[in-house]
Motif scaffolding. Sequence first.
Motif, PDB file in Angstrom:
ATOM      1  N   GLY A   1      36.348  36.702  49.760  1.00 22.72           N
ATOM      2  CA  GLY A   1      36.852  36.475  48.572  1.00 22.72           C
ATOM      3  C   GLY A   1      37.880  35.263  48.677  1.00 22.72           C
ATOM      4  O   GLY A   1      37.562  34.378  47.582  1.00 22.72           O
TER       5      GLY A   1
ATOM      6  N   LEU B   1      27.868  39.091  42.952  1.00 22.20           N
ATOM      7  CA  LEU B   1      28.658  38.514  42.079  1.00 22.20           C
ATOM      8  C   LEU B   1      27.922  39.032  40.714  1.00 22.20           C
ATOM      9  O   LEU B   1      28.631  39.414  39.859  1.00 22.20           O
ATOM     10  CB  LEU B   1      29.043  37.025  42.125  1.00 22.20           C
TER      11      LEU B   1
ATOM     12  N   CYS C   1      42.023  40.332  44.359  1.00 21.05           N
ATOM     13  CA  CYS C   1      40.869  40.405  45.300  1.00 21.05           C
ATOM     14  C   CYS C   1      39.950  41.246  44.277  1.00 21.05           C
ATOM     15  O   CYS C   1      38.458  40.831  44.635  1.00 21.05           O
ATOM     16  CB  CYS C   1      41.090  41.304  46.757  1.00 21.05           C
TER      17      CYS C   1
ATOM     18  N   SER D   1      35.781  32.005  48.632  1.00 23.84           N
ATOM     19  CA  SER D   1      35.063  31.739  47.249  1.00 23.84           C
ATOM     20  C   SER D   1      35.996  31.072  46.490  1.00 23.84           C
ATOM     21  O   SER D   1      35.731  30.118  45.888  1.00 23.84           O
ATOM     22  CB  SER D   1      34.506  33.028  46.756  1.00 23.84           C
TER      23      SER D   1
ATOM     24  N   TYR E   1      31.495  31.976  43.473  1.00 27.59           N
ATOM     25  CA  TYR E   1      33.173  32.436  43.267  1.00 27.59           C
ATOM     26  C   TYR E   1      32.950  32.960  41.793  1.00 27.59           C
ATOM     27  O   TYR E   1      32.229  32.491  40.977  1.00 27.59           O
ATOM     28  CB  TYR E   1      33.934  31.257  43.569  1.00 27.59           C
TER      29      TYR E   1
ATOM     30  N   GLN F   1      38.041  38.596  42.208  1.00 30.16           N
ATOM     31  CA  GLN F   1      37.511  37.848  42.766  1.00 30.16           C
ATOM     32  C   GLN F   1      35.950  38.357  43.101  1.00 30.16           C
ATOM     33  O   GLN F   1      35.203  37.580  43.373  1.00 30.16           O
ATOM     34  CB  GLN F   1      38.245  37.359  44.186  1.00 30.16           C
ATOM     35  N   GLY F   2      35.797  39.580  42.990  1.00 32.87           N
ATOM     36  CA  GLY F   2      34.724  40.214  43.125  1.00 32.87           C
ATOM     37  C   GLY F   2      34.386  40.695  44.524  1.00 32.87           C
ATOM     38  O   GLY F   2      33.373  41.345  45.231  1.00 32.87           O
ATOM     39  N   VAL F   3      35.552  41.112  45.239  1.00 36.68           N
ATOM     40  CA  VAL F   3      35.588  41.760  46.547  1.00 36.68           C
ATOM     41  C   VAL F   3      35.117  43.418  46.310  1.00 36.68           C
ATOM     42  O   VAL F   3      35.829  44.007  45.755  1.00 36.68           O
ATOM     43  CB  VAL F   3      36.820  41.914  47.174  1.00 36.68           C
TER      44      VAL F   3
ATOM     45  N   GLN G   1      35.323  41.141  53.624  1.00 37.15           N
ATOM     46  CA  GLN G   1      35.140  40.787  52.590  1.00 37.15           C
ATOM     47  C   GLN G   1      36.407  40.130  51.859  1.00 37.15           C
ATOM     48  O   GLN G   1      36.347  39.463  50.775  1.00 37.15           O
ATOM     49  CB  GLN G   1      34.916  42.225  51.715  1.00 37.15           C
ATOM     50  N   LEU G   2      37.583  40.438  52.266  1.00 38.35           N
ATOM     51  CA  LEU G   2      38.801  39.687  51.783  1.00 38.35           C
ATOM     52  C   LEU G   2      38.674  38.452  52.117  1.00 38.35           C
ATOM     53  O   LEU G   2      38.876  37.482  51.231  1.00 38.35           O
ATOM     54  CB  LEU G   2      40.172  40.213  52.337  1.00 38.35           C
TER      55      LEU G   2
ATOM     56  N   GLN H   1      32.981  41.814  37.190  1.00 38.73           N
ATOM     57  CA  GLN H   1      33.763  40.609  37.568  1.00 38.73           C
ATOM     58  C   GLN H   1      32.886  39.152  37.226  1.00 38.73           C
ATOM     59  O   GLN H   1      33.526  38.079  36.994  1.00 38.73           O
ATOM     60  CB  GLN H   1      34.521  40.463  38.545  1.00 38.73           C
TER      61      GLN H   1
END
Lengths: 237, 638, 262
Positions: B169, C187, B127, B172, C131, B130-132, B165-166, C192
């Motif tokens: 993720g 993002l 996570c 996404s 993403y 992924q950017g969470v 948020q999860l 990341q």
Amino acid sequence: MSSLLDSLSRFYASSIGKKLLVALSGLALIGFVLGHMIGNLLIFAGPDAINEYGHMLHTMGHGGLIWVARFGLLAAVLVHIVATIHLTRQNRAARKDAYGKEATRVATSASRIMIFSGLTILAFVIYHLLHFTVRVGNEYNNPALYTAMLDGQPVHNVYKMVIDGFSWAPASVFYIIAVALLCNHLSHGFASLFQTLGLATNKTWPLFQKAGHAFALLILVGNCSIPIAIWLFGYGR
Amino acid sequence: MKLDSKIPSGPMAEKWSRHKQDSKLINPKNKRKYSIIVVGSGLAGAAAAASLSELGYKVKCFCFQDSPRRAHSIAAQGGINAAKNYQNDGDSVHRLFYDTVKGGDFRAREANVHRLAEVSVNIIDQCVAQGVPFAREYGGGLANRSFGGAQVSRTFYARGQTGQQLLLGAYSALSKEIARGGVEMHTRTEMLDLVVADGETKGIITRNLVTGKVEAHAADTVLLCTGGYGNVFFLSTNAMGCNVTATWRAHRRGATFANPCYTQIHPTCIPVSGDYQSKLTLMSESLRNDGRVWVPKKAEDCGKPASQIPEADRDYFLERKYPSFGNLAPRDISSRAAKECCDDGRGVGPGGRGVYLDFSEAINEFGEKVIKERYGNLFDMYERITGESAYKQPMRIYPAVHYTMGGLWVDYNLMSNLSGLHVLGEANFSDHGANRLGASALMQGLADGYFVIPTTVANYLVTQKPGAVTTAHPAFKQALEDANGRINQLLGVKGKRTVDSFHRELGLLVWDKCGMGRSRAGLEEALRRIPEIRAEFWENVLVPGSGSLANPELEKAGRVADFMEFAELLCRDALDREESCGGHFREEHQFPDGEAKRDDENFCYVSAYEYSGDLSKPILHKEPLTFEEVHLTVRSYK
Amino acid sequence: MALLNLHLKVWRQTGTQPGHFQDIEAPEIPDHASFLEMMDIVNERLIRAGQDPVAFDHDCREGICGMCSMTINGMAHGPERGTTTCQLHMRKFRTGDTIWVEPFRARAFPVVKDLMVDRSAFDRIMKAGGYVSVRTGAAPEANEIPIGKDVADAAMDAAACIGCGACVASCKNASAMLYVSAKVGQLNTLPQGHAEKDRRTLAMVRQMDAEGFGNCTNQYECEAACPKEISVRWIAKLNRDYAVASVKEVVGIGRQQAGDGD
């Protein structure tokens, strides 16, 4: 080369691309508006000052720089107008059915009439150029009437032209209306361009906003002082 | 039928790694030939769809919402557990495993729980990559908070929106795979039935919720990631669309339903304010850290404003009954205590179903500013919903259903007894036993989706020839006919009562008889009443419109029809389980002090029900639970 | 608890056929009910009267799923700041009020039925680049990349977006800039997301344009309507990131030569 052009056209085709161009051209025009006003205010320093300033503009770089400036300004104006017309048409198309009940929470009235204020200013600029730059429908190009002596040299009598120009009420009124609209336009546009250029942050935004309002007010007061002084208070007449 | 849990041999801590070693592999070229249907796009569904697509499988994913990002996982507030031991407070995989088994009141399968604890650490890594935006400490490391049922700080969180948020993720990752062409996403599409062809699960029947089109989809295996059945109670903290249809239809096609009576009640929800109420809103349990729970001592005081009830006339019942845990007594215990007070006629607020959660003492002690910092957003939410300021008067709270531990039975590979049907997340029964600990639901959904199914699905797929069954198979035709028939039947009743009125009636009954406290008499009454309500539903329901267009009432009707059937199984299981454990509290089985009395001698098993064709006679299969690592003890919170 | 008598003007539309406002009387609405519960009551009455109930999107009813929409009295999600329609309660209205209930209007959000609109354009924007390209199982240990608390908090501010589309509905130009800037911003702010920063920014903005949303004119109606109060400063960041990415693309500078934009 063609890929460079492709990239450029993709940039222009994008919403943010056009907006960045509007912001950058707007910034150039803001610079002009400020310079123009400062120059014009020389009228209060007497005939010699403004005549010398006018003469200087026309003779800089052997008379070439003024054309560079003119073409530059023309380009900025064209970019500013063409891009905003494109954007506005897209914006209209983005909502086909209007709301039955429309409400506005925070958008300022200035921000909502940008295209109208802008196009009115454009109309005025054309009139203003015909009036004082091309000088059609008047005698300002007649050397017999509008020549002043500056350091023993004959120059165009800008001072007299301005005084005569604004002595005619309709010209003054149109000018004041246009400057008021410009002030309105700037009250949104000035700060807005920093948002578009990505320079607005939570910290800087209030400053840009205040600066925008102050600038718009400055332009209003500075520019309007000239026709008001001449037309209403008889300055120079 | 024999339920084979397929638990790998070997020591507990090595089972999963051994199983991974022993699991079948499919080479990349062949993976492309296999297609997988994933129903649901919550944490389990989105994670599975994305991960399987990355491996090369052809995935079709379905959700009834207008975007996969809206699945109900999004509403989880608190956090996600992981045995990272970043706090150096002695956490470990084994401790998380132990806490979860104990928290589940020793009714979960040890091997599954251990695997859950093992992969919990990978989930956080995934996570974060992924950017969470998990909460961080100033040094840049991940922050943790502590949560109920644990003595260590192992909960990762993103403000009060961890589930959101999860899920974003996972969404996404899913978006990435949709863009790559690995996942074909079907939004606003609801599963109506499961298709079993020659004993293998090979597809589903769906209805497009915009066009009304009923369609068949075939694949080599089907994954149900369709969440829990909390909405059988009508009022719950579940989203309005949460339903049992997918799992119930699978059950009717042969999948066994395990432990339906394990439902979890959350003690701190905003109470019902009127009969128009459509759902309940959960308030974070953290409020109990500073709030004191009370009701008036005398029933006649209930109508008075709280401020006019003198201190001496207030009953701080949690502090009185559980002096050492006080207001922080566990969820099930606090919930039941509140219910008892209200049953006693001492409940407050509209309908008398509420207890006070009073912050006046905390405000006096720490000042309003401090309380605002701690709970400002919750107080705002409370005010938005109730119109009352919890700074000025006590909050009113009441327990509500918010999670269901039961679900379709699955083996260690997450496959149900129905060959080719895999079940992930809240929809299966496997990891939480009779009670789920806080911050474990998100962990399980993601564990199943990201890390378990990508390994275990191959064990089934290698036994199948890819694309062997298409929608031309007679089983699809039959299922399509059944689904269309049911739609026409619902539309054809043209009775007088709305779908919601039936759902409300069913929900109230189930909540009353099979909610926080359950008794033989109550359950027997419910089992009498449910078939009556169901019969009236099919005679008197009014579903407007047609099936060929968007028709939200028709969607609801189909879901409620399935709840009507499921409710009976829920009550039957509750009646059958003659013990109290976790979220299942049988009033006959309690210690004199009111504590739950578990019966390990007779009930240490998973109840898995097979559909017999007669709703009143489900066939019970028992999967015995054996405990190698954890010793069975009595939960006490005195 | 008081009861309200309300006059509703509700938009009715089937698919692409032209819609119209229907006048619906809504007497005796409990003021404790939420706006959607009021709609439930209205629908129950319509159904019992043999009429077609009003279709609207909703799901979690606790302000997080982003499914509910509705423009109420010209305001996306109604008059209460920072609140979704499902969390708006009837005590914000007075008996005798006329309430206009319309769908979120934008060309990019075609009406499905009545108040339901198709917001799949948002999903397609996400698909274009919303993403980090990391495969399941390929992630490094979570604490290997330290991320300052302020950076994580800022990313979370943007990530709070629930994707409801109120920004589009409230924007005078039906622009999706607030949504896109929040998604890109989250993002692009985090380490990341840096590797794909330029690619993401360009791709998502291009998809946004292709969907037929309008352009931002910095009027900030979106921020005022956003139930999560996402700041328009994210739009400034998107503009900045887009300018940098565009210049790099036009001139042909790779990231290695250009260094980082931020």
